[in-house]
Design a protein around this motif. Structure first.
Motif, PDB file in Angstrom:
ATOM      1  N   GLU A  15       0.834  -1.200   0.000  1.00  0.00           N
ATOM      2  CA  GLU A  15       0.000   0.000   0.000  1.00  0.00           C
ATOM      3  C   GLU A  15       0.869   1.252   0.000  1.00  0.00           C
ATOM      4  O   GLU A  15       0.571   2.241  -0.684  1.00  0.00           O
ATOM      5  CB  GLU A  15      -0.928   0.000   1.223  1.00  0.00           C
ATOM      6  N   ALA A  16       1.979   1.195   0.745  1.00  0.00           N
ATOM      7  CA  ALA A  16       2.901   2.330   0.780  1.00  0.00           C
ATOM      8  C   ALA A  16       3.585   2.521  -0.580  1.00  0.00           C
ATOM      9  O   ALA A  16       3.825   3.654  -1.014  1.00  0.00           O
ATOM     10  CB  ALA A  16       3.943   2.116   1.869  1.00  0.00           C
ATOM     11  N   VAL A  17       3.902   1.406  -1.241  1.00  0.00           N
ATOM     12  CA  VAL A  17       4.482   1.481  -2.590  1.00  0.00           C
ATOM     13  C   VAL A  17       3.523   2.190  -3.538  1.00  0.00           C
ATOM     14  O   VAL A  17       3.912   3.080  -4.304  1.00  0.00           O
ATOM     15  CB  VAL A  17       4.814   0.062  -3.117  1.00  0.00           C
ATOM     16  N   LYS A  18       2.263   1.817  -3.461  1.00  0.00           N
ATOM     17  CA  LYS A  18       1.246   2.426  -4.314  1.00  0.00           C
ATOM     18  C   LYS A  18       1.072   3.902  -4.010  1.00  0.00           C
ATOM     19  O   LYS A  18       0.970   4.740  -4.920  1.00  0.00           O
ATOM     20  CB  LYS A  18      -0.075   1.673  -4.139  1.00  0.00           C
ATOM     21  N   LYS A  19       1.060   4.253  -2.736  1.00  0.00           N
ATOM     22  CA  LYS A  19       0.825   5.636  -2.315  1.00  0.00           C
ATOM     23  C   LYS A  19       1.992   6.550  -2.695  1.00  0.00           C
ATOM     24  O   LYS A  19       1.789   7.684  -3.138  1.00  0.00           O
ATOM     25  CB  LYS A  19       0.589   5.687  -0.809  1.00  0.00           C
ATOM     26  N   THR A  20       3.217   6.053  -2.527  1.00  0.00           N
ATOM     27  CA  THR A  20       4.390   6.883  -2.832  1.00  0.00           C
ATOM     28  C   THR A  20       4.758   6.883  -4.312  1.00  0.00           C
ATOM     29  O   THR A  20       5.498   7.743  -4.771  1.00  0.00           O
ATOM     30  CB  THR A  20       5.614   6.388  -2.045  1.00  0.00           C
ATOM     31  N   GLY A  21       4.244   5.905  -5.063  1.00  0.00           N
ATOM     32  CA  GLY A  21       4.600   5.803  -6.479  1.00  0.00           C
ATOM     33  C   GLY A  21       5.987   5.235  -6.696  1.00  0.00           C
ATOM     34  O   GLY A  21       6.598   5.439  -7.752  1.00  0.00           O
ATOM     35  N   TYR A  22       6.472   4.487  -5.708  1.00  0.00           N
ATOM     36  CA  TYR A  22       7.830   3.936  -5.807  1.00  0.00           C
ATOM     37  C   TYR A  22       7.937   2.896  -6.911  1.00  0.00           C
ATOM     38  O   TYR A  22       7.058   2.051  -7.069  1.00  0.00           O
ATOM     39  CB  TYR A  22       8.221   3.292  -4.464  1.00  0.00           C
ATOM     40  N   ARG A  23       9.041   2.976  -7.670  1.00  0.00           N
ATOM     41  CA  ARG A  23       9.364   1.957  -8.664  1.00  0.00           C
ATOM     42  C   ARG A  23      10.805   1.524  -8.451  1.00  0.00           C
ATOM     43  O   ARG A  23      11.695   2.364  -8.318  1.00  0.00           O
ATOM     44  CB  ARG A  23       9.203   2.497 -10.094  1.00  0.00           C
ATOM     45  N   PRO A  24      11.051   0.214  -8.401  1.00  0.00           N
ATOM     46  CA  PRO A  24      12.413  -0.277  -8.157  1.00  0.00           C
ATOM     47  C   PRO A  24      13.374   0.204  -9.228  1.00  0.00           C
ATOM     48  O   PRO A  24      13.015   0.345 -10.397  1.00  0.00           O
ATOM     49  CB  PRO A  24      12.262  -1.798  -8.202  1.00  0.00           C
ATOM     50  N   ASN A  25      14.596   0.495  -8.831  1.00  0.00           N
ATOM     51  CA  ASN A  25      15.666   0.851  -9.749  1.00  0.00           C
ATOM     52  C   ASN A  25      16.192  -0.431 -10.386  1.00  0.00           C
ATOM     53  O   ASN A  25      16.837  -1.245  -9.727  1.00  0.00           O
ATOM     54  CB  ASN A  25      16.794   1.570  -8.990  1.00  0.00           C
ATOM     55  N   SER A  26      15.911  -0.621 -11.671  1.00  0.00           N
ATOM     56  CA  SER A  26      16.246  -1.885 -12.329  1.00  0.00           C
ATOM     57  C   SER A  26      17.749  -2.114 -12.389  1.00  0.00           C
ATOM     58  O   SER A  26      18.223  -3.246 -12.282  1.00  0.00           O
ATOM     59  CB  SER A  26      15.660  -1.925 -13.739  1.00  0.00           C
ATOM     60  N   VAL A  27      18.529  -1.036 -12.580  1.00  0.00           N
ATOM     61  CA  VAL A  27      19.974  -1.194 -12.648  1.00  0.00           C
ATOM     62  C   VAL A  27      20.530  -1.613 -11.304  1.00  0.00           C
ATOM     63  O   VAL A  27      21.359  -2.520 -11.194  1.00  0.00           O
ATOM     64  CB  VAL A  27      20.648   0.107 -13.132  1.00  0.00           C
ATOM     65  N   ALA A  28      20.053  -0.955 -10.231  1.00  0.00           N
ATOM     66  CA  ALA A  28      20.518  -1.312  -8.893  1.00  0.00           C
ATOM     67  C   ALA A  28      20.118  -2.744  -8.549  1.00  0.00           C
ATOM     68  O   ALA A  28      20.886  -3.497  -7.956  1.00  0.00           O
ATOM     69  CB  ALA A  28      19.932  -0.337  -7.869  1.00  0.00           C
ATOM     70  N   ARG A  29      18.911  -3.116  -8.927  1.00  0.00           N
ATOM     71  CA  ARG A  29      18.448  -4.475  -8.660  1.00  0.00           C
ATOM     72  C   ARG A  29      19.280  -5.492  -9.442  1.00  0.00           C
ATOM     73  O   ARG A  29      19.580  -6.580  -8.952  1.00  0.00           O
ATOM     74  CB  ARG A  29      16.971  -4.607  -9.031  1.00  0.00           C
ATOM     75  N   ALA A  30      19.669  -5.123 -10.664  1.00  0.00           N
ATOM     76  CA  ALA A  30      20.503  -6.023 -11.458  1.00  0.00           C
ATOM     77  C   ALA A  30      21.860  -6.227 -10.798  1.00  0.00           C
ATOM     78  O   ALA A  30      22.398  -7.335 -10.764  1.00  0.00           O
ATOM     79  CB  ALA A  30      20.684  -5.452 -12.868  1.00  0.00           C
ATOM     80  N   LEU A  31      22.427  -5.134 -10.292  1.00  0.00           N
ATOM     81  CA  LEU A  31      23.721  -5.241  -9.623  1.00  0.00           C
ATOM     82  C   LEU A  31      23.629  -6.116  -8.380  1.00  0.00           C
ATOM     83  O   LEU A  31      24.542  -6.867  -8.055  1.00  0.00           O
ATOM     84  CB  LEU A  31      24.222  -3.843  -9.250  1.00  0.00           C
ATOM     85  N   ALA A  32      22.503  -6.004  -7.668  1.00  0.00           N
ATOM     86  CA  ALA A  32      22.338  -6.762  -6.426  1.00  0.00           C
ATOM     87  C   ALA A  32      22.030  -8.234  -6.687  1.00  0.00           C
ATOM     88  O   ALA A  32      22.527  -9.119  -5.993  1.00  0.00           O
ATOM     89  CB  ALA A  32      21.219  -6.143  -5.587  1.00  0.00           C
ATOM     90  N   SER A  33      21.214  -8.502  -7.702  1.00  0.00           N
ATOM     91  CA  SER A  33      20.757  -9.874  -7.953  1.00  0.00           C
ATOM     92  C   SER A  33      21.588 -10.614  -8.988  1.00  0.00           C
ATOM     93  O   SER A  33      21.535 -11.834  -9.086  1.00  0.00           O
ATOM     94  CB  SER A  33      19.297  -9.859  -8.415  1.00  0.00           C
ATOM     95  N   GLY A  34      22.344  -9.854  -9.793  1.00  0.00           N
ATOM     96  CA  GLY A  34      23.132 -10.487 -10.848  1.00  0.00           C
ATOM     97  C   GLY A  34      22.356 -10.717 -12.118  1.00  0.00           C
ATOM     98  O   GLY A  34      22.863 -11.304 -13.058  1.00  0.00           O
ATOM     99  N   THR A  35      21.115 -10.256 -12.202  1.00  0.00           N
ATOM    100  CA  THR A  35      20.303 -10.373 -13.414  1.00  0.00           C
ATOM    101  C   THR A  35      19.398  -9.165 -13.554  1.00  0.00           C
ATOM    102  O   THR A  35      18.869  -8.655 -12.563  1.00  0.00           O
ATOM    103  CB  THR A  35      19.453 -11.656 -13.410  1.00  0.00           C
TER     104      THR A  35
END
Length: 349
Positions: free
Chosen positions: A46-66
């Motif tokens: 609900e907080a994600v929806k309210k704030t309009g947050y979207r994950p940073n795909s590049v940062a997520r790629a660096l963290a997950s390796g994909t």
């Protein structure tokens, strides 16, 4: 003027809104690695929806390796065959939970290199690459460690995955079908002469002439761009010559369509006055008037194989070569009765 990116919501904003830690927000967004109580998870969503947050795909790629993305670099998406293959690749990638990022070089080597570097900087999980010319930037990609599949003929010594059809044999077969009608005056609209695929298709055409004892006429070789405009321009040059060939091989579908337009402006009929066949046909070939006799590549099967090659465990480079299919239309001079009697399946290699 302040950029909107400076106001983009972060995980800290989500955590503050949900009354939880940033780590818990990460567990919810990434669906792990630790479990989160259902009530807390719903509060975070609900907080994600309210704030309009979207994950940073590049940062997520660096963290997950994909990054869950592939890159596709092509010479020019306006080419009907390239567009059909790109569509098939995208659909296959989506079926595997991946997103395809398209890089259209517009037949420009400088832009091609910029696209490659841009896609590599976005941490794509692999690249599919069809180069503008015979000097692809394979070294740049290999230096990054990014898996690669070349969608064109390149030197096998480069030790790279290659997916292709035998363009020499395909050109030879479709030209041989054209010559089987008995034509003795045969020309070709080909691509730029420095391109490897042009050289393959030109060599296949030449061998068919030799096989049928037909003399090659240098004045009926028309190099041009792989486009409708290129075909139209080549057709105009052909019409300005001293004599027209009786038959013609266009080395891609769009060139054939452009040439037919030039011929029509001079009231020259196909196949009545000039018979024609082409390479790299798409579904459009069957709906053109006249329908085009063409060589087609099995793009869906090739797209599936390309994904398999890209995701295979590291090892020796693979070469995967597909059989082409000759589809008989009206443009070569075959009558409807003859085409129906022959059947399309009879022309698979």
């Amino acid at each position: 003027m302040q950029k909107n990116t400076l106001n983009r919501a972060t995980r800290k904003d989500v955590a503050r809104e949900a009354g939880t830690s940033v780590a818990v927000v990460s567990y919810v967004v990434n669906n792990g690695p630790r479990p989160v109580a259902e009530a807390t998870r719903l509060r975070v969503l609900e907080a994600v929806k309210k704030t309009g947050y979207r994950p940073n795909s590049v940062a997520r790629a660096l963290a997950s390796g994909t990054s869950k993305t592939y890159g596709l670099v092509v010479p020019n998406i306006a080419n009907a065959f390239i567009a059909s293959f790109a569509h098939a690749l995208q659909q296959e990638a989506l079926s595997n939970g991946m997103v395809m990022l398209l890089g259209d070089a517009g037949d420009c080597r400088k832009r091609e290199l910029e696209l490659i570097n841009n896609l590599l900087s976005q941490q794509v999980d692999g690249l599919f690459y069809n180069s503008v010319d015979r000097h692809p930037y394979i070294d740049v990609i290999q230096a990054s460690g990014t898996p690669l599949v070349m969608l064109d003929r390149v030197n096998p010594d480069l030790k790279v995955n290659i997916l292709r059809v035998d363009e020499y044999e395909a050109a030879h077969q479709v030209t041989s079908h054209l010559l089987s009608h008995g034509y003795q005056e045969v020309g070709i609209i080909c691509g730029p002469l420095e391109r490897l695929n042009t050289q393959d298709r030109l060599a296949g055409w030449r061998q068919a002439l030799v096989d049928f004892g037909v003399k090659e006429r240098p004045e009926w070789i028309f190099p041009t761009a792989y486009s409708r405009e290129g075909g139209y321009e080549a057709g105009q040059r052909m019409l300005a010559g001293d004599a027209l060939p009786r038959a013609l091989f266009a080395t891609n579908e769009t060139q054939a369509i452009g040439c037919i337009r030039a011929l029509a402006e001079h009231n020259i009929t196909v196949p009545g006055q000039l018979a024609l066949v082409c390479f790299n046909g798409t579904e459009q070939s069957a709906f053109h008037v006249p329908s085009l006799t063409t060589v087609r590549q099995p793009v869906r099967e090739m797209a599936k194989r390309a994904i398999e090659m890209l995701t295979a465990p590291e090892g020796e480079a693979q070469l995967s070569e597909f059989a082409h299919q000759l589809e008989i239309g009206e443009s070569c001079g075959c009558s409807f009765t003859e085409r129906r009697a022959a059947g399309q399946n009879d022309y698979k290699k």
